[in-house]
Enzyme design. Sequence first.
Site, short mmCIF file in Angstrom:
data_model
loop_
_atom_site.label_atom_id
_atom_site.label_comp_id
_atom_site.label_asym_id
_atom_site.label_seq_id
_atom_site.Cartn_x
_atom_site.Cartn_y
_atom_site.Cartn_z
N ALA A 104 35.93 40.76 44.29
CA ALA A 104 37.29 41.28 44.26
C ALA A 104 37.83 41.32 42.84
O ALA A 104 39.03 41.42 42.62
CB ALA A 104 38.19 40.43 45.15
N LEU A 106 37.90 38.87 40.80
CA LEU A 106 38.53 37.59 40.42
C LEU A 106 37.53 36.63 39.78
O LEU A 106 37.82 35.46 39.59
CB LEU A 106 39.19 36.94 41.64
CG LEU A 106 40.49 37.62 42.09
CD1 LEU A 106 40.94 37.10 43.44
CD2 LEU A 106 41.61 37.40 41.07
N GLY A 107 36.36 37.15 39.45
CA GLY A 107 35.41 36.35 38.67
C GLY A 107 34.66 35.31 39.47
O GLY A 107 34.22 34.30 38.91
N ALA A 110 31.09 34.47 38.09
CA ALA A 110 31.08 33.76 36.81
C ALA A 110 31.58 32.33 36.99
O ALA A 110 31.09 31.40 36.35
CB ALA A 110 31.95 34.50 35.80
N ASP A 152 34.40 37.90 31.46
CA ASP A 152 34.58 37.01 32.62
C ASP A 152 34.11 35.60 32.33
O ASP A 152 34.83 34.62 32.53
CB ASP A 152 33.79 37.54 33.83
CG ASP A 152 34.51 38.67 34.55
OD1 ASP A 152 35.36 39.30 33.93
OD2 ASP A 152 34.19 38.91 35.74
O1 PMV Z 1 35.47 43.77 37.90
P1 PMV Z 1 35.67 42.64 36.95
O2 PMV Z 1 36.95 41.90 37.12
O3 PMV Z 1 34.48 41.73 36.81
O4 PMV Z 1 35.92 43.26 35.52
C1 PMV Z 1 35.06 44.12 34.90
C2 PMV Z 1 35.64 44.45 33.57
C3 PMV Z 1 34.97 45.65 32.94
O5 PMV Z 1 35.63 45.83 31.67
C4 PMV Z 1 35.17 46.90 33.78
C5 PMV Z 1 33.49 45.45 32.72
C6 PMV Z 1 33.15 44.38 31.71
O6 PMV Z 1 31.99 43.96 31.69
O7 PMV Z 1 34.01 44.01 30.89
#
Ligand code: PMV
Length: 329
Positions: A104, A106-107, A110, A152
């Site tokens: 979603a 929200l990481g 990670a 992340d």
């Molecule tokens: O989908 P999320 O919250 O993991 O974010 C990805 C962020 C991006 O900039 C789209 C990709 C990245 O690796 O930074």
Amino acid sequence: MPAITASAPGKIILFGEHAVVYGRPAIAVPVSQVQARATVMANPAGAPGQMRIQAPDVRLDANLDSLPPQHPIGTAVHLVLQALGISRLPACTLRITSTIPVAAGLGSGAAVSVATIRAVAGSLGRKLPPQQVSALAYEVEKLHHGTPSGIDNTVITYAMPVYFVRPPEGSPSIETFPVPAPFTLVIGDTGVHSPTAVAVSDLRKAWQMDPDYFELLFDHAGQLALAARRLIEAGEPLDLGPLMDENHAILRRMGVSSPELDRLVAAARAAGALGAKLSGGGRGGNMIALVEPGSAAQVAQALIQAGAKGTLVTQVGGGPGAGSQEGRR
Ligand code: PMV
């Protein structure tokens, strides 16, 4: 072996997603009221050298050496052993739980990696510096995302707002920064599952077709991230609203929004949010709205009425978990 527990927060991207992949700055903040937790404890009944891994949230209960080579949790454990030069573990159990919604933005992946890395190192009597924790978690992120920017694993390791710039090569430039005046965000979940890797790869194809157009959008998003950092540091976070609106417009032009995200963003603004945008990979996942603390409940309710599958109210700055509330449809 004493039981060792480590936890790591969720995160959202406040400004600059996607543009960050192309070297522009982005801001991400921890979401402390959702957490991943990893505990390593002795398993006297286990075979010597064997780690049992239990992650009931994802129905995993298996021995480390039976996991496929690309398994994210297994990879995180092996990376720690390699980093510490340890070839054999004492018989033990690694138990992982998480309240971070999966897939979603929200990481959650990670956060599980960071908690696992810290708990496994801790159980072996070692404390890894944050840079190393983040670098190992980044290796695991590559399994999920292919070419992640690294934002992340960074924000989740440091558990502080970060201003992040990915250079063309080498290690990223990371600055954590204080938030003198806390501010409130409502996070709304579209419930639409959308893998970040797909949005990132589609945008790359579009950029290859028309680099000039997309480079201008990336520049604009990067300028917003810098302006946002200045406002936050100056203690003026309530002025971030128009910048969020502008960033959402740019993300739409990048082709990473969706009707569901646009609907929730519009509903939040109509209910009194100061600004709103999608957050993360887009096409689904979450959006965020900046609110005056007194209107958080009303904005969260408007999001549910507009189709959000869940909301989370979080405070940035002012201590972990401050002002947390959760609602699900
Ligand atoms: O989908 P999320 O919250 O993991 O974010 C990805 C962020 C991006 O900039 C789209 C990709 C990245 O690796 O930074």
